[in-house]
Design a protein around this motif. Structure first.
Motif, PDB file in Angstrom:
ATOM      1  N   LEU A 296      50.936  83.500   4.946  1.00  0.00           N
ATOM      2  CA  LEU A 296      51.712  82.597   4.835  1.00  0.00           C
ATOM      3  C   LEU A 296      50.838  81.329   4.151  1.00  0.00           C
ATOM      4  N   TYR A 297      49.986  80.581   5.072  1.00  0.00           N
ATOM      5  CA  TYR A 297      49.086  79.572   4.579  1.00  0.00           C
ATOM      6  C   TYR A 297      48.659  79.785   3.296  1.00  0.00           C
ATOM      7  N   ILE A 298      47.730  80.748   3.014  1.00  0.00           N
ATOM      8  CA  ILE A 298      46.982  81.020   1.873  1.00  0.00           C
ATOM      9  C   ILE A 298      47.922  81.213   0.671  1.00  0.00           C
ATOM     10  N   ARG A 304      43.527  74.822  -1.250  1.00  0.00           N
ATOM     11  CA  ARG A 304      43.103  74.817  -2.632  1.00  0.00           C
ATOM     12  C   ARG A 304      43.914  73.914  -3.331  1.00  0.00           C
ATOM     13  N   THR A 305      45.236  73.543  -3.010  1.00  0.00           N
ATOM     14  CA  THR A 305      45.999  72.623  -3.526  1.00  0.00           C
ATOM     15  C   THR A 305      45.076  71.300  -3.652  1.00  0.00           C
ATOM     16  N   LEU A 311      49.497  69.760   0.576  1.00  0.00           N
ATOM     17  CA  LEU A 311      48.565  70.624   1.849  1.00  0.00           C
ATOM     18  C   LEU A 311      49.318  70.040   2.886  1.00  0.00           C
ATOM     19  N   TYR A 312      49.592  68.807   3.350  1.00  0.00           N
ATOM     20  CA  TYR A 312      50.273  68.578   4.570  1.00  0.00           C
ATOM     21  C   TYR A 312      51.734  69.329   4.651  1.00  0.00           C
ATOM     22  N   PHE A 313      52.259  69.469   3.550  1.00  0.00           N
ATOM     23  CA  PHE A 313      53.755  70.173   3.668  1.00  0.00           C
ATOM     24  C   PHE A 313      53.265  71.627   4.063  1.00  0.00           C
ATOM     25  N   ASN A 314      52.246  72.268   3.489  1.00  0.00           N
ATOM     26  CA  ASN A 314      52.014  73.808   3.794  1.00  0.00           C
ATOM     27  C   ASN A 314      51.707  74.038   5.419  1.00  0.00           C
TER      28      ASN A 314
END
Length: 472
Positions: A296-298, A304-305, A311-314
């Motif tokens: 999910l995260y990757i 990498r964004t 990044l925080y939203f992910n």
């Protein structure tokens, strides 16, 4: 059937291992598969056909997907498999939650509600659904080839030590062990597996159950009758209960697998010694964290964004999903969002400050985790907020608790923070990781047999034996 039950410990376990060790090598996988089917069917006879049916569909669908030459067809079949697995999970686990919330909204608008027959949740559906997804996604990514034999795939999914509550195992982590378990098949590993099972049983029965009984009384008491100290003790008892309950079960699963020559991944690494919430999630339910990261995260972009907001939203989305995975109730979603918020804050600015605090950072982490467990335990916003208000109301009230509770609470606190003490980590490594001398075998055998006798005696004389993650 759960590991910490009289039926399992006194009947299923000795009978299964008697058969397993007596049958020839070529029949051992068959013995495991049949034992796993009986194990699951004992607790959920109607749903054994659901899991057998879905694994059959998955096996042949993934084989067909792997034979396709065009990327479009492979993606289409991947999408179909993911939809089948997630659709099954959503139907059984979340349809009640969805209909209930829709009916609340319809009532508020003065409209009629949707008639709905409540569905029963199949045991362990979240765990074997995630493992099915890892298999199909990893074959699609060409991490490993699809299995050639249908029964080998059934063995991977139904393997009873991990079937009900994990650890969540990626197929390529144990692929070689399905066919060759010689690396972990000696008497040494069988004994170490037995010690690990007995330790896990002791953690569950002698610690988690005692604390769970107290926590249940605190969390079910009318909130207006709850004093501040009683509320804090209830939250503290549940904080230790869920750790020793789930880590005890993981220890039993790892021990049982090792007795058969399988090496399952570790699931806990002293999470209450963490120095941040980020560190906590590297130590708590590690196989779920690894799953969320890899699947999910990757794919969302991970680290990498280049956009910090993304990044925080992910991070936040991953922990919302983690909360929802644990249960179909708003309390679980709030719990996931709560942890996601602290992870984002640590990424933004808190991490540097925590590094300066050193040992005191563990106190911060434990406090944040303890507050979060209130939402997890009560499952709903209103009761959770009411309970937290009592915790901070400064109304002392009466402090109740028998000597057994206080002794168990001290033991739980001590062993939760054991590795922070001098030589604590090295002593833990001697029990779990390092090679055994004969002297260590004698000591561990004596200690764990005592734990086993005490645990069985407690099971035979007590009717209180819940398992928190059994319903996930």
């Amino acid at each position: 059937m759960v590991f910490s039950s009289v039926v399992f410990v006194l009947y299923f376990l000795p009978l299964f291992f008697t058969v397993y060790y007596l049958v020839p090598g070529k029949w051992k996988n068959t013995a495991i598969l049949l034992g796993s089917i009986i194990f699951y069917a004992w607790g959920a006879p109607r749903f054994i056909f659901v899991i057998l049916g879905t694994t059959a569909v998955d096996f042949f669908l993934v084989q067909y997907m792997d034979r396709q030459q065009t990327a479009g067809r492979r993606k289409l079949l991947l999408f179909l498999s993911v939809c089948i697995n997630l659709g099954l999970l959503v139907y059984f686990k979340y349809s009640n939650f969805f209909v209930d919330n829709v009916n609340v909204a319809l009532k508020a608008m003065g409209m009629g509600t949707i008639p709905w027959l409540k569905l029963v949740l199949p045991i362990g559906i979240s765990f074997y659904t995630f493992e099915s997804l890892t298999y199909v996604v990893d074959v699609y990514r060409k991490v490993h080839a699809p299995l050639k034999k249908f029964w080998d795939y059934q063995l991977y999914i139904l393997f009873f030590p991990k079937l009900i509550a994990g650890p969540i195992v990626r197929y390529h982590d144990i692929a070689g062990q399905v066919y060759d378990r010689s690396a972990y098949s000696g008497v040494e590993y069988r004994l170490r597996g037995l010690y690990r099972f007995f330790i896990g049983l002791g953690k569950k029965v002698l610690i988690a159950n005692v604390l769970g009984s107290y926590a249940d009384k605190a969390f079910t008491m009318p909130v207006q009758e709850l004093g501040t100290m009683h509320a804090w003790l209830g939250a503290l008892a549940y904080t230790f209960e869920i750790y020793f309950d789930f880590s005890g079960y993981s220890d039993m699963a790892i021990g049982l697998a090792l007795m058969m020559g399988f090496r399952l991944p570790e699931n806990f690494n002293n999470p209450y010694t963490a120095f941040s919430i980020t560190d906590f999630w590297r130590r708590w339910h590690m196989t779920l964290g690894a799953w969320m990261r890899n699947y999910l995260y990757i794919p969302l972009g991970g680290n990498r964004t280049g956009n910090k907001g993304r990044l925080y939203f992910n991070l936040w989305i991953v922990f919302l999903a983690s909360g929802l995975w644990h249960g179909a109730a708003w309390g679980f979603i709030i719990w996931g969002a709560y942890h996601g918020l602290f992870l984002v804050l640590e990424r933004m600015f808190l991490q540097k400050g925590l590094q300066r605090l050193k040992q005191f950072a563990a106190v911060y982490t434990f406090f944040v985790v303890l507050i979060g467990w209130v939402f997890f335990r009560l499952e709903h916003w209103g009761p959770s907020v009411a309970y937290l208000r009592r915790m901070f109301s400064f109304n002392p009230g009466l402090i109740e608790g028998e000597p057994l509770f206080w002794t168990t609470l001290f033991i739980a606190g001590f062993f939760s923070c054991f590795t922070l003490l001098p030589y604590g980590q090295s002593l833990q490594d001697k029990v779990y990781n390092n090679p055994y001398s004969m002297r260590r075998h004698y000591i561990l055998f004596a200690v764990t047999v005592c734990l086993f006798v005490l645990s069985v005696g407690t099971l035979l004389t007590s009717s209180f034996n819940p398992f928190i993650y059994f319903r996930f």
